[in-house]
Design an enzyme around this catalytic site. Sequence first.
Site, PDB file in Angstrom:
ATOM      1  N   THR A  85      24.725  24.820  73.479  1.00  0.00           N
ATOM      2  CA  THR A  85      24.166  25.876  74.336  1.00  0.00           C
ATOM      3  C   THR A  85      24.997  27.138  74.100  1.00  0.00           C
ATOM      4  O   THR A  85      25.781  27.544  74.944  1.00  0.00           O
ATOM      5  CB  THR A  85      24.233  25.483  75.827  1.00  0.00           C
ATOM      6  OG1 THR A  85      25.581  25.094  76.151  1.00  0.00           O
ATOM      7  CG2 THR A  85      23.298  24.344  76.155  1.00  0.00           C
ATOM      8  N   LEU A 150      35.264  16.561  77.110  1.00  0.00           N
ATOM      9  CA  LEU A 150      36.165  16.279  75.990  1.00  0.00           C
ATOM     10  C   LEU A 150      36.796  17.542  75.418  1.00  0.00           C
ATOM     11  O   LEU A 150      36.188  18.602  75.376  1.00  0.00           O
ATOM     12  CB  LEU A 150      35.461  15.475  74.893  1.00  0.00           C
ATOM     13  CG  LEU A 150      34.300  16.068  74.108  1.00  0.00           C
ATOM     14  CD1 LEU A 150      34.760  16.970  72.983  1.00  0.00           C
ATOM     15  CD2 LEU A 150      33.472  14.940  73.535  1.00  0.00           C
ATOM     16  N   GLU A 152      38.513  19.230  72.071  1.00  0.00           N
ATOM     17  CA  GLU A 152      38.606  19.067  70.632  1.00  0.00           C
ATOM     18  C   GLU A 152      40.038  18.664  70.306  1.00  0.00           C
ATOM     19  O   GLU A 152      40.985  19.117  70.936  1.00  0.00           O
ATOM     20  CB  GLU A 152      38.220  20.368  69.925  1.00  0.00           C
ATOM     21  CG  GLU A 152      36.733  20.635  70.078  1.00  0.00           C
ATOM     22  CD  GLU A 152      36.281  21.914  69.381  1.00  0.00           C
ATOM     23  OE1 GLU A 152      36.979  22.367  68.466  1.00  0.00           O
ATOM     24  OE2 GLU A 152      35.231  22.434  69.765  1.00  0.00           O
ATOM     25  N   GLY A 258      50.192  33.277  75.810  1.00  0.00           N
ATOM     26  CA  GLY A 258      50.124  33.535  74.377  1.00  0.00           C
ATOM     27  C   GLY A 258      48.931  34.415  74.061  1.00  0.00           C
ATOM     28  O   GLY A 258      48.564  35.279  74.868  1.00  0.00           O
ATOM     29  N   CYS A 265      33.822  26.609  73.866  1.00  0.00           N
ATOM     30  CA  CYS A 265      33.499  26.325  75.271  1.00  0.00           C
ATOM     31  C   CYS A 265      33.965  27.395  76.252  1.00  0.00           C
ATOM     32  O   CYS A 265      33.139  28.086  76.845  1.00  0.00           O
ATOM     33  CB  CYS A 265      34.071  24.979  75.681  1.00  0.00           C
ATOM     34  SG  CYS A 265      33.269  23.614  74.834  1.00  0.00           S
TER      35      CYS A 265
HETATM   36  C1  UDX Z   1      37.795  22.866  76.739  1.00  0.00           C
HETATM   37  C2  UDX Z   1      38.079  22.025  77.985  1.00  0.00           C
HETATM   38  O1  UDX Z   1      39.475  21.708  78.045  1.00  0.00           O
HETATM   39  C3  UDX Z   1      37.265  20.756  77.951  1.00  0.00           C
HETATM   40  O2  UDX Z   1      37.481  19.989  79.100  1.00  0.00           O
HETATM   41  C4  UDX Z   1      35.806  21.145  77.847  1.00  0.00           C
HETATM   42  O3  UDX Z   1      35.002  20.000  77.773  1.00  0.00           O
HETATM   43  C5  UDX Z   1      35.570  22.034  76.639  1.00  0.00           C
HETATM   44  O4  UDX Z   1      36.426  23.163  76.684  1.00  0.00           O
HETATM   45  P1  UDX Z   1      38.570  22.821  74.192  1.00  0.00           P
HETATM   46  O5  UDX Z   1      37.698  24.009  73.975  1.00  0.00           O
HETATM   47  O6  UDX Z   1      38.541  21.709  73.199  1.00  0.00           O
HETATM   48  O7  UDX Z   1      38.228  22.144  75.609  1.00  0.00           O
HETATM   49  O8  UDX Z   1      40.070  23.359  74.253  1.00  0.00           O
HETATM   50  P2  UDX Z   1      41.283  23.418  75.271  1.00  0.00           P
HETATM   51  O9  UDX Z   1      42.286  22.420  74.900  1.00  0.00           O
HETATM   52  O10 UDX Z   1      40.813  23.430  76.668  1.00  0.00           O
HETATM   53  O11 UDX Z   1      41.877  24.852  74.905  1.00  0.00           O
HETATM   54  C6  UDX Z   1      41.076  26.024  75.046  1.00  0.00           C
HETATM   55  C7  UDX Z   1      41.810  27.245  74.581  1.00  0.00           C
HETATM   56  O12 UDX Z   1      42.806  27.608  75.524  1.00  0.00           O
HETATM   57  C8  UDX Z   1      42.517  27.138  73.234  1.00  0.00           C
HETATM   58  O13 UDX Z   1      42.276  28.323  72.503  1.00  0.00           O
HETATM   59  C9  UDX Z   1      43.975  27.016  73.608  1.00  0.00           C
HETATM   60  O14 UDX Z   1      44.826  27.518  72.611  1.00  0.00           O
HETATM   61  C10 UDX Z   1      44.034  27.878  74.870  1.00  0.00           C
HETATM   62  N1  UDX Z   1      45.137  27.545  75.772  1.00  0.00           N
HETATM   63  C11 UDX Z   1      45.200  26.309  76.347  1.00  0.00           C
HETATM   64  C12 UDX Z   1      46.101  28.497  76.088  1.00  0.00           C
HETATM   65  O15 UDX Z   1      46.052  29.628  75.584  1.00  0.00           O
HETATM   66  N2  UDX Z   1      47.099  28.171  76.950  1.00  0.00           N
HETATM   67  C13 UDX Z   1      47.197  26.960  77.531  1.00  0.00           C
HETATM   68  O16 UDX Z   1      48.136  26.745  78.309  1.00  0.00           O
HETATM   69  C14 UDX Z   1      46.214  25.992  77.216  1.00  0.00           C
END
Ligand code: UDX
Length: 438
Positions: A85, A150, A152, A258, A265
């Site tokens: 989506t 989930l 990635e 950062g 997502c």
């Molecule tokens: C996310 C949600 O965590 C998950 O539950 C949902 O189903 C889909 O979206 P994802 O996109 O795989 O999952 O990544 P995630 O681990 O959540 O990280 C998202 C982004 O946030 C990344 O770019 C990561 O680098 C950033 N991030 C994460 C930060 O900048 N700081 C943090 O402390 C944590």
Amino acid sequence: MRISVIGCGYLGAVHATAMAKLGHEVVGIDVDERKIEALSAGRAPFFEPGLDELLTEATASGRLRFSTSMADASGATLHFIAVGTPQVAGGYAADLTYVDSAVAALVPWLREGDVVVGKSTVPVGTAERLADVLAADAPGSILAWNPEFLREGFAVEDTISPDRLVYGLPDDADASATAKAALDEAYAVAVGQGTPVVTADYATAELVKTAANAFLATKISFINAMAEIAEATGADVTRLADAIGYDARIGRRFLNAGVGFGGGCLPKDIRAFTARAEELGRGESVAFLKEVDAINLRRRQRVVDLVLDQLGGSAHRRTVAVLGLAFKPDSDDVRDSPALDVAVRLRGLGADVRATDPEAIANARARHPQLDYVDATTDALDGAEVTVIVTEWKQYRGLDPVALRERVASPVVIDARNCLDADAWRAAGWTVVGLGRP
Ligand code: UDX
């Protein structure tokens, strides 16, 4: 159980494989022939730790197959909708074309008592609309909504052992009981291990997903806003995060300041949420998410500005090594990646950008062929006047600052993920610039 999974992207491919691993008989369906060909051969069409092995195991067991034909969904009693989506072109809303067409294509193959389960992230109200479609076009079938959380890089683990299961169920008591029983059977292993199951109406189930991602995005932007304040005051945002994180009500996870969040997502989900809230006449309730988005995007420019500072104001024809292109480590996904965005912005300013990533070069090159990509980290660093670490891959956190000192033209590193041992790098003669750190 006989299960079909419609849509074999990150979500669907992992879900289909995990369901087969759990003992079900599964067919994964997608319109993309290349994807289906790769999956059928036991190869994931994207990088996800552990998935290739699991795919090979599941296809060899005979319980998992992939197809481009929706007719193969017939015979299954549980159908998961796991299509994308994405954000609409030129707007903030979610594009529901794939969800609508998946349901329309599935309808002719549904039988009475079949349960159709939405897993895609959708604007609240979608499930009710789709339930009406099923009631009209596939009477006797039942819709449930079962959002997926989930991450990635941990997709297999998150699917097999989720921290919670959410079932959005219809109002009708019999239909609701049938859908719940089907989902309980599909997730029998997790349910048996005591995984919490939250049952709710459609709207709540849809909102759980949206709210969870909005909260996570807000948490990251909160700490990044604190980083901006730290930069103006000489405070250290990582110490701040450690200190407030000890409060169990706050928690330290997702407080890493950062270059901010990206991926397929969080960015699009918060935008779709604001668009949907505005449609509902409740725009002001989530107006703060626009600020969350703005803070997040500002951090990318902040990294570019730090590079410019180190180069005396102009990046033109200056050599910059960019380590990391994926939106986070253990992924080859560059959708809305802050790392790739920083590389592109620097190139746009005339820098000779030497970009690298352990897994994401092919995806980055497909989107931005103008960048100079190199496979080896050391090649990226050769002659660099500034080095930027934008994705905190383990390989980069473990780099040896003493050995690298000899390769670069100038030992300056911008640690855009605050992931390096700054003391060790400084001791090796590097200038280390973090985000929100003195
Ligand atoms: C996310 C949600 O965590 C998950 O539950 C949902 O189903 C889909 O979206 P994802 O996109 O795989 O999952 O990544 P995630 O681990 O959540 O990280 C998202 C982004 O946030 C990344 O770019 C990561 O680098 C950033 N991030 C994460 C930060 O900048 N700081 C943090 O402390 C944590």
